[in-house]
Write a protein that holds these residues in place. Structure first.
Motif, PDB file in Angstrom:
ATOM      1  N   THR A 111       0.937  -1.186  -0.165  1.00 49.36           N
ATOM      2  CA  THR A 111       0.001   0.070  -0.027  1.00 49.36           C
ATOM      3  C   THR A 111       0.898   1.189  -0.012  1.00 49.36           C
ATOM      4  OG1 THR A 111      -1.973  -1.069   1.160  1.00 49.36           O
ATOM      5  CG2 THR A 111      -1.943   1.408   1.214  1.00 49.36           C
ATOM      6  N   VAL A 112       1.936   1.283   0.782  1.00 48.48           N
ATOM      7  CA  VAL A 112       2.769   2.338   0.698  1.00 48.48           C
ATOM      8  C   VAL A 112       3.512   2.541  -0.513  1.00 48.48           C
ATOM      9  CG1 VAL A 112       4.729   3.431   2.034  1.00 48.48           C
ATOM     10  CG2 VAL A 112       3.080   2.249   3.252  1.00 48.48           C
ATOM     11  N   GLY A 113       3.893   1.520  -1.017  1.00 51.07           N
ATOM     12  CA  GLY A 113       4.675   1.326  -2.510  1.00 51.07           C
ATOM     13  C   GLY A 113       3.588   2.002  -3.413  1.00 51.07           C
ATOM     14  N   PHE A 114       2.359   1.516  -3.262  1.00 55.76           N
ATOM     15  CA  PHE A 114       1.328   1.949  -4.235  1.00 55.76           C
ATOM     16  C   PHE A 114       1.189   3.656  -4.296  1.00 55.76           C
ATOM     17  CE2 PHE A 114      -2.987   3.179  -5.473  1.00 55.76           C
ATOM     18  CZ  PHE A 114      -2.967   2.464  -6.681  1.00 55.76           C
ATOM     19  N   LEU A 115       1.268   4.015  -3.073  1.00 52.16           N
ATOM     20  CA  LEU A 115       1.241   5.604  -2.932  1.00 52.16           C
ATOM     21  C   LEU A 115       2.314   6.256  -3.353  1.00 52.16           C
ATOM     22  CD1 LEU A 115      -0.441   5.589   0.728  1.00 52.16           C
ATOM     23  CD2 LEU A 115      -1.655   6.200  -1.467  1.00 52.16           C
ATOM     24  N   VAL A 116       3.582   5.797  -3.217  1.00 51.69           N
ATOM     25  CA  VAL A 116       4.939   6.250  -3.803  1.00 51.69           C
ATOM     26  C   VAL A 116       4.809   6.284  -5.251  1.00 51.69           C
ATOM     27  CG1 VAL A 116       7.146   5.894  -3.919  1.00 51.69           C
ATOM     28  CG2 VAL A 116       6.193   5.767  -1.751  1.00 51.69           C
ATOM     29  N   ALA A 117       4.493   5.312  -5.918  1.00 53.35           N
ATOM     30  CA  ALA A 117       4.398   4.977  -7.199  1.00 53.35           C
ATOM     31  C   ALA A 117       3.304   6.133  -7.855  1.00 53.35           C
ATOM     32  CB  ALA A 117       4.044   3.684  -7.874  1.00 53.35           C
ATOM     33  N   THR A 118       2.063   6.058  -7.188  1.00 56.08           N
ATOM     34  CA  THR A 118       1.209   6.877  -7.583  1.00 56.08           C
ATOM     35  C   THR A 118       1.396   8.514  -7.695  1.00 56.08           C
ATOM     36  OG1 THR A 118      -0.567   5.377  -6.942  1.00 56.08           O
ATOM     37  CG2 THR A 118      -1.153   7.655  -7.229  1.00 56.08           C
ATOM     38  N   LEU A 119       1.963   8.991  -6.853  1.00 57.10           N
ATOM     39  CA  LEU A 119       2.559  10.403  -6.543  1.00 57.10           C
ATOM     40  C   LEU A 119       3.498  10.714  -7.677  1.00 57.10           C
ATOM     41  CD1 LEU A 119       3.631  10.883  -3.018  1.00 57.10           C
ATOM     42  CD2 LEU A 119       1.581  11.920  -4.196  1.00 57.10           C
ATOM     43  N   MET A 120       4.182   9.763  -8.329  1.00 60.99           N
ATOM     44  CA  MET A 120       5.162   9.892  -9.439  1.00 60.99           C
ATOM     45  C   MET A 120       4.250   9.813 -10.652  1.00 60.99           C
ATOM     46  SD  MET A 120       6.315   7.999 -12.514  1.00 60.99           S
ATOM     47  CE  MET A 120       5.674   6.371 -11.850  1.00 60.99           C
TER      48      MET A 120
END
Length: 135
Positions: A111-120
């Motif tokens: 979930t945290v990785g998803f948020l990081v990727a989504t900001l990019m």
């Protein structure tokens, strides 16, 4: 500030606000399919599950961008669609790669990785859509 500049600034602000709404909807679809893939279908790789989910998020984003954000439905859907897919194919690869490294290799929460990727993704897609796809 000149009236033309003020009008352009207001229009850009409206587009960005609609972009955020559309992005939240597309992200919800993307994340919902990702969770379904991992938790229901039990796809063992977060990167693969994310790649499948990205297709659904991208379709939601395209339709929202064309009809709601940039209001460019009067232009060629084939041209817009192909440009949009090219941009999002590149972004989806990076999104999936970030999630693969973050979760599958480093063992961090997806979930945290998803948020990081989504900001990019959010930053890159607004700029590409505004100045290339729906201009």
């Amino acid at each position: 500030m000149s009236p033309m500049l003020a009008s352009a600034r207001t229009a850009l602000g409206g587009q960005f606000f609609r972009y955020l709404i559309n992005g939240l909807a597309a992200t919800a679809v993307h994340y919902g399919v990702l969770r379904f893939n991992i938790e229901v279908l039990e796809i063992p790789s977060a990167g693969v599950a994310n790649g499948i989910a990205a297709v659904f998020g991208i379709l939601t984003s395209f339709l929202g961008s064309r009809y709601f954000v940039f209001r460019a439905a009067d232009r060629s859907i084939v041209r817009q669609g192909s440009m949009f897919l090219a941009v999002y194919a590149v972004i989806a690869v990076f999104h999936g790669l970030i999630l693969y490294v973050w979760t599958d290799r480093l063992g961090f929460n997806y979930t945290v990785g998803f948020l990081v990727a989504t900001l990019m993704q959010m930053t890159c897609s607004f700029l590409a859509n505004k100045f290339m796809v729906f201009r």
